[in-house]
Design a protein around this motif. Structure first.
Motif, PDB file in Angstrom:
ATOM      1  N   GLY A   1      39.813  42.869  35.397  1.00 54.15           N
ATOM      2  CA  GLY A   1      40.693  42.102  36.265  1.00 54.15           C
ATOM      3  C   GLY A   1      41.516  41.101  35.485  1.00 54.15           C
ATOM      4  O   GLY A   1      42.723  40.940  35.704  1.00 54.15           O
ATOM      5  N   MET A   2      40.876  40.424  34.541  1.00 55.58           N
ATOM      6  CA  MET A   2      41.565  39.477  33.672  1.00 55.58           C
ATOM      7  C   MET A   2      42.669  40.166  32.874  1.00 55.58           C
ATOM      8  O   MET A   2      43.782  39.639  32.742  1.00 55.58           O
ATOM      9  N   SER A   3      42.385  41.340  32.351  1.00 53.40           N
ATOM     10  CA  SER A   3      43.378  42.076  31.555  1.00 53.40           C
ATOM     11  C   SER A   3      44.610  42.412  32.397  1.00 53.40           C
ATOM     12  O   SER A   3      45.749  42.340  31.911  1.00 53.40           O
ATOM     13  N   GLN A   4      44.391  42.767  33.656  1.00 54.37           N
ATOM     14  CA  GLN A   4      45.517  43.085  34.541  1.00 54.37           C
ATOM     15  C   GLN A   4      46.367  41.844  34.821  1.00 54.37           C
ATOM     16  O   GLN A   4      47.603  41.914  34.856  1.00 54.37           O
ATOM     17  N   LEU A   5      45.732  40.702  34.995  1.00 56.97           N
ATOM     18  CA  LEU A   5      46.491  39.467  35.206  1.00 56.97           C
ATOM     19  C   LEU A   5      47.311  39.116  33.970  1.00 56.97           C
ATOM     20  O   LEU A   5      48.460  38.671  34.083  1.00 56.97           O
TER      21      LEU A   5
END
Length: 316
Positions: free
Chosen positions: A74-78
């Protein structure tokens, strides 16, 4: 998962709004063909944020055993959504698609999470984010221990203080463009007031203004006062307070978003590939690492989306 940050991020869930937003950003940044790139990237921008929300939503419902894996993706997508505001051609080549971090091989005996290291690679998402979001260069092959990274996250200060009986952070006051550092902090740096002011001015690029009662007052550039971007001013989201390291050799000069990425990468790798150690930690609570990791996951689940939201809102 907290709703407020995602309510703010969901405001971008419209191609029309995202196009206008990206066109404004690209125009203000002086990029060529802002309308074309805004049109090209608007849907991708939305999908990155929506995909991130799905990962975070599932993480909030998931057991601790798999939570770090979901949070990391999720962090990578943000981060990819944020990158589209500064690098409209992302990803321009395959080398930026890798995580960009490596963790050392772990010893089976006497392993300590806080002594573990990660290394920044020459290519990949991590170094690309450093360059395009924060203007940081020259950290290829740099190594960081988990302890050094975690002590730079203020919400974990209580855990370190309980476990080690040591203060790693000093509270400072931020008002308008001025940062007031208490005079007692200078003692921990083993410096005179004058030398401390010179040190902070040189290493942090904060301008010394005056000595006021029992505080040394500095002026920082706007980028150094924003919690999501400042590489030296540490922000405690739950207490709405600011800190600096209590010792001069603990300045990492890394924005906290990068710190969260490096730590969560390592925790995610452990959860995926060090199954025996991971389940022993979670089920038997064999070391202080359990409390540290659990607290970090609680913090990053809310704080990283908060930072990503603030990063994007700077352009509004």
């Amino acid at each position: 998962m907290r709703d407020l940050e995602w309510k703010e991020l969901s405001l971008f869930y419209s191609v029309e709004s995202s196009q206008k937003f990206l066109n404004k950003v690209y125009t203000e940044r002086g990029m060529e063909e802002p309308k074309r790139y805004a049109f090209k990237n608007s849907e991708r921008f939305i999908f990155f944020i929506k995909h991130a929300e799905s990962f975070y939503k599932q993480a909030s419902l998931s057991p601790l055993e798999i939570k770090p894996i979901l949070l990391f993706y999720g962090m990578s997508q943000l981060l990819k959504a944020c990158l589209l505001t500064t690098d409209p051609s992302y990803p321009s080549h395959a080398s930026v698609l890798a995580h960009g971090v490596t963790a050392r091989k772990r010893k089976k005996q006497n392993y300590s999470f806080r002594d573990d290291e990660v290394k920044v690679q020459r290519n990949g998402l991590c170094i690309h984010v450093m360059k395009h979001l924060f203007g940081i260069a020259g950290l290829e092959e740099e190594r960081y221990t988990m302890k050094k990274l975690l002590t730079a996250i203020p919400e974990l200060h209580a855990v370190f203080h309980f476990q080690e009986k040591k203060n790693w952070l000093t509270k400072v006051e931020l008002k308008d463009n001025l940062i007031s550092v208490p005079e007692h902090a200078v003692i921990h740096y083993n410096m005179s007031d004058t030398r401390f002011a010179e040190y902070i001015s040189h290493h942090l690029n904060w301008s010394f203004v005056r000595k006021d009662h029992k505080n040394l007052v500095f002026e920082a550039a706007p980028i150094d006062r924003e919690p999501w971007s400042s590489p030296n001013l540490l922000f405690h989201l739950e207490n709405n307070q600011y800190y600096i390291p209590s010792q001069r050799d603990h300045f990492l000069h890394l924005p906290e978003m990068i710190i969260h990425y490096l730590v969560l990468y390592n925790v995610g790798m452990i959860a995926r590939y060090e199954t025996e150690w991971w389940y022993e930690l979670l089920t038997q609570h064999v070391s202080d690492d359990y409390v540290m990791i659990r607290r970090f996951l609680e913090v990053t689940e809310r704080k990283f989306p908060y930072y990503a939201s603030n990063f994007l809102k700077q352009y509004l």
